[in-house]
Design an enzyme around this catalytic site. Structure first.
Site, PDB file in Angstrom:
ATOM      1  CB  SER A  23      -0.871   0.002   1.254  1.00  0.00           C
ATOM      2  OG  SER A  23      -1.385   1.297   1.465  1.00  0.00           O
ATOM      3  CG  HIS A  48      -3.916  -1.588  -1.786  1.00  0.00           C
ATOM      4  ND1 HIS A  48      -5.076  -2.291  -2.058  1.00  0.00           N
ATOM      5  CD2 HIS A  48      -4.227  -0.745  -0.771  1.00  0.00           C
ATOM      6  CE1 HIS A  48      -6.029  -1.900  -1.233  1.00  0.00           C
ATOM      7  NE2 HIS A  48      -5.555  -0.948  -0.445  1.00  0.00           N
ATOM      8  CG  ASP A  50      -5.051   2.619   0.579  1.00  0.00           C
ATOM      9  OD1 ASP A  50      -5.954   1.773   0.460  1.00  0.00           O
ATOM     10  OD2 ASP A  50      -3.946   2.375   1.082  1.00  0.00           O
ATOM     11  CG  MET A  52      -8.433   7.250   1.897  1.00  0.00           C
ATOM     12  SD  MET A  52      -7.686   7.254   3.541  1.00  0.00           S
ATOM     13  CE  MET A  52      -6.766   5.713   3.527  1.00  0.00           C
ATOM     14  CG  HIS A  83      -9.070   0.307  -0.680  1.00  0.00           C
ATOM     15  ND1 HIS A  83      -8.532   0.126   0.579  1.00  0.00           N
ATOM     16  CD2 HIS A  83     -10.429   0.209  -0.507  1.00  0.00           C
ATOM     17  CE1 HIS A  83      -9.503  -0.058   1.454  1.00  0.00           C
ATOM     18  NE2 HIS A  83     -10.667   0.003   0.822  1.00  0.00           N
ATOM     19  CG  MET A  85     -11.347   3.365   1.516  1.00  0.00           C
ATOM     20  SD  MET A  85      -9.851   3.353   2.533  1.00  0.00           S
ATOM     21  CE  MET A  85      -8.611   3.392   1.264  1.00  0.00           C
ATOM     22  CG  MET A 154     -11.711  -2.762   4.542  1.00  0.00           C
ATOM     23  SD  MET A 154     -10.127  -2.387   3.778  1.00  0.00           S
ATOM     24  CE  MET A 154      -9.316  -1.387   5.034  1.00  0.00           C
ATOM     25  CG  ASP A 188      -6.119  -2.732   2.839  1.00  0.00           C
ATOM     26  OD1 ASP A 188      -5.018  -2.491   3.347  1.00  0.00           O
ATOM     27  OD2 ASP A 188      -6.781  -1.883   2.208  1.00  0.00           O
TER      28      ASP A 188
HETATM   29  O1  LIG Z   1      -6.934   0.998   3.094  1.00  0.00           O
HETATM   30  C1  LIG Z   1      -6.114   1.108   3.977  1.00  0.00           C
HETATM   31  C2  LIG Z   1      -6.417   1.907   5.199  1.00  0.00           C
HETATM   32  O2  LIG Z   1      -7.662   2.470   5.049  1.00  0.00           O
HETATM   33  C3  LIG Z   1      -4.857   0.332   3.873  1.00  0.00           C
HETATM   34  O3  LIG Z   1      -4.561   0.031   2.533  1.00  0.00           O
HETATM   35  C4  LIG Z   1      -3.654   0.810   4.631  1.00  0.00           C
HETATM   36  O4  LIG Z   1      -3.016   1.882   4.003  1.00  0.00           O
HETATM   37  C5  LIG Z   1      -2.683  -0.330   4.820  1.00  0.00           C
HETATM   38  O5  LIG Z   1      -1.600   0.057   5.599  1.00  0.00           O
HETATM   39  P1  LIG Z   1      -1.059  -0.847   6.820  1.00  0.00           P
HETATM   40  O6  LIG Z   1      -2.206  -1.061   7.764  1.00  0.00           O
HETATM   41  O7  LIG Z   1      -0.576  -2.132   6.209  1.00  0.00           O
HETATM   42  O8  LIG Z   1       0.034  -0.019   7.406  1.00  0.00           O
HETATM   43 FE   LIG Z   2      -6.413  -0.058   1.276  1.00  0.00          FE
END
Ligand SMILES: O=C(CO)[C@@H](O)[C@H](O)COP(=O)(O)O
Ligand SMILES: [Fe+2]
Length: 241
Positions: A23, A48, A50, A52, A83, A85, A154, A188
């Site tokens: 990520s 991956h 993210d 948001m 991903h 969000m 999740m 994740d």
């Molecule tokens: O989607 C998410 C958080 O919302 C993840 O993708 C985190 O960014 C993963 O990071 P770690 O928990 O592995 O540090």
């Molecule tokens: Fe994620």
């Protein structure tokens, strides 16, 4: 005949494989292109990303213009697992496809019409991922499982990297694996060397890891360890069948 049946069973169970996707939220965001290239060089299977929007989750990251720049920077090969969000996932399907995204993973909590969204994502040429937050039951995802490429369970409350892994999400993964033996199942949040065995035993095969991989002095070894644990669990499951 027995051998043929055995080979068939093996090839069916090998429909999915162990894949590790760092990520990139956990990386130095000022050097994102370079960090993506570095992760691929360390053996990542995919990236991956993210997204948001500050509404669906209490944090803001980046949108499709950043993805477009990243795609230009890293070239056509790395697989971008988006991903999403975001509160209105319908809004970003075409822009993300045009920017070079490969898979569009939306949250079931964010839409009233998952079926239509799945169709739109496919028509845009991307693979489809469907995510559930910790408070959402796996039964809500199940009706769509035969129409998607990947289910994302999740293992933290979405919004931030570096949170603690929620082991109590593992029954969702086990149930999905038992019901959908060839589905890609992603976990994740808080996944790393200390928690990967739980994920692998439950049946996850796509592993997102942010801080544990990117924060490590030796990301190559961490990625390799995560993949080995998952690959061994897949092999064990295929032998147990
Ligand atoms: O989607 C998410 C958080 O919302 C993840 O993708 C985190 O960014 C993963 O990071 P770690 O928990 O592995 O540090
Ligand atoms: Fe994620």
């Amino acid at each position: 005949m027995v051998l043929a049946a055995r080979l068939h069973a093996d090839s069916t169970s090998m429909a999915y494989s162990a894949k590790i996707g760092p990520s990139i939220l956990s990386s130095d965001l000022a050097c994102l292109g370079r960090e993506c290239v570095r992760m691929m060089g360390c053996g990542a299977d995919y990236l991956h990303l993210d997204v948001m929007d500050g509404h669906f989750v209490p944090n803001l990251t980046f949108g499709h213009p950043m993805v477009e720049s990243l795609r230009k920077s890293v070239g056509p090969d790395p697989f971008f697992d988006m991903h999403m969000m975001v509160s209105r996932p319908e809004q970003w399907v075409k822009p993300m496809a045009a920017a070079g995204a490969n898979q569009y993973t939306f949250h079931i909590e964010s839409t009233t019409n998952p079926g239509n969204l799945i169709k739109e994502i496919r028509e845009s040429g991307m693979k489809v991922g469907l995510a559930i937050k910790p408070g959402t039951t796996v039964e809500e995802l199940a009706p769509w499982a035969n129409q998607i490429d990947m289910a994302l369970v999740m293992t933290v409350e979405p919004g931030f990297g570096g949170q603690k892994f929620m082991e109590d999400m593992m029954p969702k993964v086990s149930w999905l694996r038992s019901q959908f033996p060839s589905l890609d199942i992603e976990v994740d949040g808080g996944v790393g060397p200390d928690t990967i065995h739980k994920c692998a035993e439950a049946g996850a095969n796509m592993i997102v890891s942010g801080s544990a991989v990117i924060g490590s002095d030796d990301p190559r070894s961490v990625i390799s360890l995560l993949r080995t644990v998952v690959a061994e669990a897949i092999q064990k499951r295929s032998l147990d069948r």
